[in-house]
Motif scaffolding. Structure first.
Motif, PDB file in Angstrom:
ATOM      1  N   THR A  39      24.259  19.735  37.497  1.00  0.00           N
ATOM      2  CA  THR A  39      24.672  18.332  37.396  1.00  0.00           C
ATOM      3  C   THR A  39      24.840  17.831  35.965  1.00  0.00           C
ATOM      4  O   THR A  39      25.367  16.750  35.764  1.00  0.00           O
ATOM      5  N   MET A  40      24.398  18.591  34.993  1.00  0.00           N
ATOM      6  CA  MET A  40      24.321  18.089  33.619  1.00  0.00           C
ATOM      7  C   MET A  40      25.641  17.568  33.070  1.00  0.00           C
ATOM      8  O   MET A  40      25.684  16.515  32.450  1.00  0.00           O
ATOM      9  N   HIS A  41      26.731  18.273  33.291  1.00  0.00           N
ATOM     10  CA  HIS A  41      28.006  17.867  32.715  1.00  0.00           C
ATOM     11  C   HIS A  41      28.895  17.133  33.715  1.00  0.00           C
ATOM     12  O   HIS A  41      29.995  16.719  33.374  1.00  0.00           O
ATOM     13  N   ASN A  42      28.418  16.945  34.954  1.00  0.00           N
ATOM     14  CA  ASN A  42      29.197  16.240  35.977  1.00  0.00           C
ATOM     15  C   ASN A  42      28.729  14.811  36.173  1.00  0.00           C
ATOM     16  O   ASN A  42      29.515  13.952  36.538  1.00  0.00           O
ATOM     17  N   ASP A  43      27.462  14.555  35.988  1.00  0.00           N
ATOM     18  CA  ASP A  43      26.870  13.233  36.168  1.00  0.00           C
ATOM     19  C   ASP A  43      27.081  12.417  34.893  1.00  0.00           C
ATOM     20  O   ASP A  43      26.743  12.865  33.796  1.00  0.00           O
ATOM     21  N   VAL A  44      27.629  11.213  35.031  1.00  0.00           N
ATOM     22  CA  VAL A  44      27.955  10.382  33.867  1.00  0.00           C
ATOM     23  C   VAL A  44      26.706  10.033  33.057  1.00  0.00           C
ATOM     24  O   VAL A  44      26.716  10.110  31.826  1.00  0.00           O
ATOM     25  N   VAL A  45      25.629   9.680  33.736  1.00  0.00           N
ATOM     26  CA  VAL A  45      24.392   9.311  33.039  1.00  0.00           C
ATOM     27  C   VAL A  45      23.824  10.514  32.293  1.00  0.00           C
ATOM     28  O   VAL A  45      23.460  10.421  31.115  1.00  0.00           O
ATOM     29  N   LYS A  46      23.761  11.655  32.961  1.00  0.00           N
ATOM     30  CA  LYS A  46      23.233  12.860  32.314  1.00  0.00           C
ATOM     31  C   LYS A  46      24.144  13.321  31.182  1.00  0.00           C
ATOM     32  O   LYS A  46      23.668  13.796  30.153  1.00  0.00           O
ATOM     33  N   SER A  47      25.460  13.178  31.350  1.00  0.00           N
ATOM     34  CA  SER A  47      26.397  13.546  30.273  1.00  0.00           C
ATOM     35  C   SER A  47      26.146  12.694  29.033  1.00  0.00           C
ATOM     36  O   SER A  47      26.180  13.202  27.911  1.00  0.00           O
ATOM     37  N   SER A  48      25.890  11.418  29.244  1.00  0.00           N
ATOM     38  CA  SER A  48      25.581  10.527  28.119  1.00  0.00           C
ATOM     39  C   SER A  48      24.286  10.947  27.447  1.00  0.00           C
ATOM     40  O   SER A  48      24.188  10.963  26.214  1.00  0.00           O
ATOM     41  N   MET A  49      23.292  11.289  28.255  1.00  0.00           N
ATOM     42  CA  MET A  49      22.023  11.750  27.699  1.00  0.00           C
ATOM     43  C   MET A  49      22.205  13.048  26.924  1.00  0.00           C
ATOM     44  O   MET A  49      21.622  13.228  25.851  1.00  0.00           O
ATOM     45  N   VAL A  50      23.022  13.943  27.453  1.00  0.00           N
ATOM     46  CA  VAL A  50      23.281  15.226  26.793  1.00  0.00           C
ATOM     47  C   VAL A  50      23.944  15.001  25.438  1.00  0.00           C
ATOM     48  O   VAL A  50      23.552  15.614  24.440  1.00  0.00           O
ATOM     49  N   LEU A  51      24.937  14.117  25.382  1.00  0.00           N
ATOM     50  CA  LEU A  51      25.611  13.845  24.112  1.00  0.00           C
ATOM     51  C   LEU A  51      24.640  13.253  23.096  1.00  0.00           C
ATOM     52  O   LEU A  51      24.637  13.638  21.919  1.00  0.00           O
ATOM     53  N   TYR A  52      23.802  12.317  23.553  1.00  0.00           N
ATOM     54  CA  TYR A  52      22.822  11.709  22.657  1.00  0.00           C
ATOM     55  C   TYR A  52      21.821  12.758  22.164  1.00  0.00           C
ATOM     56  O   TYR A  52      21.537  12.866  20.968  1.00  0.00           O
ATOM     57  N   MET A  53      21.289  13.563  23.089  1.00  0.00           N
ATOM     58  CA  MET A  53      20.292  14.570  22.710  1.00  0.00           C
ATOM     59  C   MET A  53      20.890  15.636  21.796  1.00  0.00           C
ATOM     60  O   MET A  53      20.221  16.114  20.881  1.00  0.00           O
ATOM     61  N   SER A  54      22.154  15.997  22.029  1.00  0.00           N
ATOM     62  CA  SER A  54      22.766  17.016  21.168  1.00  0.00           C
ATOM     63  C   SER A  54      22.943  16.479  19.744  1.00  0.00           C
ATOM     64  O   SER A  54      22.718  17.202  18.779  1.00  0.00           O
ATOM     65  N   GLU A  55      23.325  15.220  19.611  1.00  0.00           N
ATOM     66  CA  GLU A  55      23.436  14.617  18.278  1.00  0.00           C
ATOM     67  C   GLU A  55      22.061  14.534  17.609  1.00  0.00           C
ATOM     68  O   GLU A  55      21.913  14.845  16.429  1.00  0.00           O
ATOM     69  N   LEU A  56      21.068  14.113  18.372  1.00  0.00           N
ATOM     70  CA  LEU A  56      19.710  14.012  17.847  1.00  0.00           C
ATOM     71  C   LEU A  56      19.206  15.382  17.382  1.00  0.00           C
ATOM     72  O   LEU A  56      18.693  15.518  16.269  1.00  0.00           O
ATOM     73  N   LEU A  57      19.383  16.403  18.203  1.00  0.00           N
ATOM     74  CA  LEU A  57      18.944  17.749  17.835  1.00  0.00           C
ATOM     75  C   LEU A  57      19.741  18.304  16.658  1.00  0.00           C
ATOM     76  O   LEU A  57      19.197  19.015  15.814  1.00  0.00           O
ATOM     77  N   THR A  58      21.025  17.973  16.584  1.00  0.00           N
ATOM     78  CA  THR A  58      21.860  18.441  15.470  1.00  0.00           C
ATOM     79  C   THR A  58      21.288  17.967  14.142  1.00  0.00           C
ATOM     80  O   THR A  58      21.205  18.734  13.183  1.00  0.00           O
ATOM     81  N   PHE A  59      20.877  16.717  14.090  1.00  0.00           N
ATOM     82  CA  PHE A  59      20.337  16.185  12.841  1.00  0.00           C
ATOM     83  C   PHE A  59      18.864  16.525  12.644  1.00  0.00           C
ATOM     84  O   PHE A  59      18.417  16.731  11.520  1.00  0.00           O
TER      85      PHE A  59
END
Length: 184
Positions: free
Chosen positions: A83-103
């Motif tokens: 569900t990670m990349h199909n669910d809108v809420v989880k996709s938003s969380m994934v984008l936020y977490m990936s940016e956070l982890l990147t920095f």
């Protein structure tokens, strides 16, 4: 030297029409950057579609000491998210977490505990909605609860954050309660 590497995709950048650069937090080396060929062929060993934010991949790359970019030659998904990349809420969380982890992992070296924590967290996040629905309708399977219990009990993650420890202990307690209900 050609190595088999496991890692979490933090972000990708288009380098040219035929190449992209992927920043990946790896189990073996920490954060690294890789050159990824962009192909649209179905026979290609490297599918650029697999490089979604926070995807967990297993790949072969030629890693040379002193080089900042390594070339990926073969890729396979380590975990396929439901569900990670199909669910809108989880996709938003994934984008936020990936940016956070990147920095947050900008100059990070090898840390197996941190990698294990990220891996477990992403796996739990992907399964949360399914688990919630099963608990609400009373249809959660014993195997699913045992799997969650195993993930939470793994002591690979040592944290000094008391709030995180409390959350993990609460999840563990809730799973044990649900398991006890199933036994009766």
């Amino acid at each position: 030297m050609v190595e088999k590497i496991e890692g979490v995709v933090l972000r990708t950048l288009k380098h040219s029409d035929s190449l992209m650069i992927a920043d990946i937090y790896t189990l073996q080396h920490g954060r690294m950057s890789f050159l990824v060929p962009v192909t649209h062929s179905k026979r290609s060993k490297v599918r650029n579609v697999l490089f979604q934010p926070l995807s967990i991949l297993s790949f072969t790359a030629s890693v040379k000491a002193g080089k900042t970019l390594s070339r990926i030659s073969e890729v396979q998904p380590q975990v396929i998210y439901a569900t990670m990349h199909n669910d809108v809420v989880k996709s938003s969380m994934v984008l936020y977490m990936s940016e956070l982890l990147t920095f947050a992992l900008r100059e990070s070296g090898k840390d197996e505990g941190l990698y294990s924590f990220i891996f477990q967290s992403l796996t739990l996040l992907d399964n949360l909605e399914e688990i919630r629905q099963e608990i609400i309708f009373g249809a959660v399977s014993k195997e699913k609860l045992i799997e969650i219990s195993r993930l939470v009990k793994q002591k690979d993650v040592e944290t000094k954050d008391e709030k995180l420890k409390e959350i993990l202990e609460e999840i563990e307690l809730r799973v044990e309660v649900e398991l006890a209900k199933l036994v009766k």
